[in-house]
Design an enzyme around this catalytic site. Structure first.
Site, short mmCIF file in Angstrom:
data_model
loop_
_atom_site.label_atom_id
_atom_site.label_comp_id
_atom_site.label_asym_id
_atom_site.label_seq_id
_atom_site.Cartn_x
_atom_site.Cartn_y
_atom_site.Cartn_z
CD GLU A 92 31.99 43.50 39.85
OE1 GLU A 92 30.88 42.95 39.95
OE2 GLU A 92 33.00 43.12 40.50
CE LYS A 276 33.74 39.60 43.34
NZ LYS A 276 32.98 40.41 42.36
CG ASP A 292 47.55 45.18 53.06
OD1 ASP A 292 47.06 44.60 52.08
OD2 ASP A 292 48.52 44.72 53.69
CG HIS A 390 26.64 43.34 36.45
ND1 HIS A 390 27.56 44.02 37.21
CD2 HIS A 390 27.34 42.63 35.53
CE1 HIS A 390 28.78 43.73 36.77
NE2 HIS A 390 28.67 42.89 35.75
#
Length: 434
Positions: A92, A276, A292, A390
């Site tokens: 991203e 998130k 992990d 962004h």
């Protein structure tokens, strides 16, 4: 297990001027030089492929190839008084840049501080078909020392390093869809491992003896990824002046960040996106170091809902001196031995790049990156909005999608940003000169 990955090097600065303007080879050379890495480690960070097919074939089943992600390095981080260059594997745009910039702002307040509890992992043994579940709990607790000794009877290496099963807990669930059950929790200090294999082995070894003690039937014998005894806390204090933008004074930016976080604290719909954003910073470090990320994600979100209501993992406040103060608390079950951290060449190189010497240190640095990423998102939301910055960084992806290659990528990206139309259609028109 307190593995040293090459010895402590002289402290390197995490600030490298002009890094974003270099090409990948020059950028990597600058990182290798700043960290004093050896040639083999530098090559492991850039090898094509980074994961040889014969190694991949030994890691999972039915291997047909490998899948690569961009590997970037976040700069400017100070954690507990020490500089870190932090590897991040992520697709991203804006993630690495945002974390690096927030770390730069945080330096004005001394950077990040972090602390970690002992690396305690939890295994569960589910016991069914019990007529007297509370009586079974009592007898299990009476055998506590025996069960701990049995759990520790095989892994002499772990015990020698100060780890091992430290305690047991026993819970009774009087009502469930299948009736009453008892669950034994083994609390295991796994040292520098993530610990899944260790605690699973202990649980399976104890299962027959648990059945003998209780007269019940053991069903599940498995770790829990809600590692609520292995928690990292990271904090940052940023002077208001360091937050000033061209349009807003730092005091207003700090207030906006606190106000934005308040919605995540009370509203699970916002909290899901808020958290998130935290994981946008954490997951890339977890992936880059061969850990992990699914376990970390599961633990984080379960921890965010531990009160019975899903909420923010961070808190942002205004200190008495007007500084912005942020804290992040979450489980962090990361390791530096075993699994992909041992087999993946790039993961080993990533750990050497940070000069990490313990799993707890790795968790602390990773949490600092998550806190930085959260600050970046909230700062953007409280000022110009999330899309402006962004999309500016996303413009290169759009240019590539439109067919740009080589020098045309940056040329097209700059043009569509200047035109305020970061779209494939606009990129194609710029590329075609129309």
């Amino acid at each position: 297990m307190n593995l040293k990955l090459g010895g402590i090097r002289p402290a390197a600065s995490s600030r490298i001027g002009g890094l974003r303007d270099m090409d990948p080879d020059a950028r990597r050379a600058a990182i290798v030089d700043a960290c004093g890495l050896d040639v083999a480690t530098g090559e492991a960070l850039s090898a094509r492929p980074a994961l040889p097919i014969h190694v991949a074939d030994g890691m999972i089943e039915n291997v047909i190839g490998t899948f690569e992600l961009p590997l970037g390095v976040a700069t400017n981080f100070i954690v507990n008084g020490r500089d870190y260059l932090v590897p991040m594997a992520v697709e991203e745009p804006s993630v690495v840049a945002a974390a690096s910039y927030m770390a730069k702002l945080a330096r004005a307040g001394g950077g990040f501080t972090a602390s970690t509890t002992l690396p305690i992992m939890r295994a569960q043994i589910q016991i069914l078909d019990l007529g007297d579940p509370h009586g079974a709990r009592s007898v299990l607790l009476a055998h506590r020392d025996e069960l701990i000794a049995l759990a520790n009877s095989k892994d002499t290496v772990l015990i020698g390093l100060g780890g091992g099963c430290k305690d047991i807990e026993v819970a009774v669930f009087d009502e469930s869809p299948i009736g009453a059950m008892v669950v034994v929790h083994l609390l295991v200090d796994v040292r520098d491992a993530m610990g899944a294999n260790t605690v699973n082995t202990m649980a399976e070894m104890l299962a027959p003896r648990v059945e003998e003690i209780t007269g019940g039937r053991v069903c599940l014998r498995i770790l829990s990824n809600l590692a609520d005894r292995r928690v990292v806390t990271a904090s940052v204090r940023v002077p208001a002046a360091a937050l000033s933008t061209r349009d807003l004074p730092g005091e207003d930016v700090a207030t906006g960040i606190v106000e934005a976080c308040a919605l995540a604290i009370i509203d699970p719909y916002r909290a899901a996106t808020h958290n998130k954003g935290i994981m946008n910073g954490i997951d890339p470090v977890v992936v880059a170091t061969g850990n992990d990320w699914r376990a970390i994600e599961a633990g984080a979100h379960a921890y965010a809902a531990r009160s019975g209501r899903y909420t923010s993992l961070t808190r942002w406040e205004i200190g008495r001196d007007g500084a912005l103060v942020g804290t992040l608390e979450m489980p962090m079950a990361m390791g530096i031995v075993g699994g992909a951290t041992r087999t993946h060449p790039a993961a080993q190189a990533a750990l050497r790049l940070m000069d990490i010497t313990s799993a707890q240190e790795l968790g602390e640095v990773t949490a600092a990156v998550g806190l930085a990423q959260n600050m970046a998102a909230l700062r953007a939301l409280a000022t110009e909005g999330i899309q402006r910055g962004h999309m500016k960084l996303h413009a290169r992806n759009i240019a590539i999608t439109a067919g740009a290659t080589g020098a045309d990528v940056d040329r097209v990206a700059r043009a569509i940003v200047e035109q305020g139309d970061v779209s494939v259609g606009c990129a194609k028109r710029v590329l075609e000169g129309t």
